[in-house]
Design a protein around this motif. Structure first.
Motif, PDB file in Angstrom:
ATOM      1  N   GLU A   1      33.123  34.558  34.911  1.00 39.39           N
ATOM      2  CA  GLU A   1      32.019  34.637  33.953  1.00 39.39           C
ATOM      3  C   GLU A   1      30.756  35.172  34.625  1.00 39.39           C
ATOM      4  OE1 GLU A   1      29.143  31.479  31.695  1.00 39.39           O
ATOM      5  OE2 GLU A   1      31.281  30.983  31.772  1.00 39.39           O
ATOM      6  N   LEU A   2      30.466  34.702  35.826  1.00 42.88           N
ATOM      7  CA  LEU A   2      29.312  35.184  36.569  1.00 42.88           C
ATOM      8  C   LEU A   2      29.443  36.685  36.873  1.00 42.88           C
ATOM      9  CD1 LEU A   2      28.626  32.293  39.148  1.00 42.88           C
ATOM     10  CD2 LEU A   2      27.311  32.867  37.098  1.00 42.88           C
TER      11      LEU A   2
ATOM     12  N   GLU B   1      40.621  21.881  37.958  1.00 41.85           N
ATOM     13  CA  GLU B   1      39.301  22.166  38.528  1.00 41.85           C
ATOM     14  C   GLU B   1      39.256  23.529  39.218  1.00 41.85           C
ATOM     15  OE1 GLU B   1      37.509  17.801  39.519  1.00 41.85           O
ATOM     16  OE2 GLU B   1      39.260  18.451  40.668  1.00 41.85           O
TER      17      GLU B   1
ATOM     18  N   GLU C   1      38.912  25.981  36.458  1.00 39.38           N
ATOM     19  CA  GLU C   1      37.530  25.970  35.951  1.00 39.38           C
ATOM     20  C   GLU C   1      36.613  26.759  36.876  1.00 39.38           C
ATOM     21  OE1 GLU C   1      36.125  21.987  35.404  1.00 39.38           O
ATOM     22  OE2 GLU C   1      37.506  21.579  33.764  1.00 39.38           O
ATOM     23  N   LEU C   2      36.787  26.578  38.167  1.00 42.58           N
ATOM     24  CA  LEU C   2      35.976  27.301  39.144  1.00 42.58           C
ATOM     25  C   LEU C   2      36.242  28.804  39.056  1.00 42.58           C
ATOM     26  CD1 LEU C   2      33.972  27.257  41.468  1.00 42.58           C
ATOM     27  CD2 LEU C   2      35.864  26.754  43.022  1.00 42.58           C
ATOM     28  N   ARG C   3      37.509  29.166  38.949  1.00 44.16           N
ATOM     29  CA  ARG C   3      37.874  30.584  38.828  1.00 44.16           C
ATOM     30  C   ARG C   3      37.247  31.193  37.565  1.00 44.16           C
ATOM     31  NH1 ARG C   3      43.155  30.290  39.584  1.00 44.16           N
ATOM     32  NH2 ARG C   3      43.001  30.942  41.734  1.00 44.16           N
ATOM     33  N   ALA C   4      37.340  30.485  36.446  1.00 45.93           N
ATOM     34  CA  ALA C   4      36.779  30.980  35.185  1.00 45.93           C
ATOM     35  C   ALA C   4      35.259  31.114  35.288  1.00 45.93           C
ATOM     36  CB  ALA C   4      37.157  30.043  34.037  1.00 45.93           C
ATOM     37  N   TYR C   5      34.628  30.184  35.959  1.00 44.26           N
ATOM     38  CA  TYR C   5      33.175  30.244  36.119  1.00 44.26           C
ATOM     39  C   TYR C   5      32.780  31.469  36.950  1.00 44.26           C
ATOM     40  CZ  TYR C   5      28.421  29.022  37.462  1.00 44.26           C
ATOM     41  OH  TYR C   5      27.076  29.059  37.690  1.00 44.26           O
ATOM     42  N   LEU C   6      33.487  31.700  38.039  1.00 52.99           N
ATOM     43  CA  LEU C   6      33.188  32.863  38.887  1.00 52.99           C
ATOM     44  C   LEU C   6      33.413  34.172  38.126  1.00 52.99           C
ATOM     45  CD1 LEU C   6      34.687  31.635  42.268  1.00 52.99           C
ATOM     46  CD2 LEU C   6      32.272  31.826  41.645  1.00 52.99           C
TER      47      LEU C   6
END
Length: 127
Positions: A120-121, A110, A113-118
């Motif tokens: 991406e943003l 998780e 996933e959070l790191r990858a999402y940030l």
């Protein structure tokens, strides 16, 4: 969008079911789909309250009332997320994430996933 009233758990459960059914729904269809059984009378009371709060509209089609959401799930999620973040964590995403991590509610996957999402943003220029 104007701020909508917070939904108590019972009304939120009903809205989650309505959102999952996509499109106009009837009371009998809701009664079949609900995880927690309700009487028809209780269901109609909840539906009326959700109408009054601006979450649903009701249209009579023949002899049957059809209910349609006026608020989409994503909009409610955004509103409630901001509210919780502001009230409980002083608006700090870091404090919120730390509370999840310290409570043992985040695992390595998780966090990744959070790191990858940030990331991406950031790449899209949204942060």
């Amino acid at each position: 969008m104007a701020r909508l009233p917070h939904l108590p758990e019972s009304e939120l459960d009903l809205m989650l079911t309505i959102w999952s059914m996509e499109g106009p729904v009837t009371a009998p269809a809701l009664l079949e789909k609900l995880e927690k059984p309700l009487t028809a009378s209780a269901l109609h009371s909840y539906l009326k309250r959700l109408e009054e709060k601006g979450y649903l509209c009701c249209e009579k089609v023949g002899k049957v009332n059809q209910y349609r959401p006026l608020v989409d799930r994503a909009a409610y999620q955004r509103q409630e997320s901001r509210s919780i973040l502001g009230k409980l964590y002083q608006g700090s995403l870091r404090h919120f994430t730390a509370a999840l991590y310290d409570g043992g509610n985040l695992d390595r996957r998780e966090v990744e996933e959070l790191r990858a999402y940030l990331e991406e943003l950031e790449e899209r220029g949204e942060v």
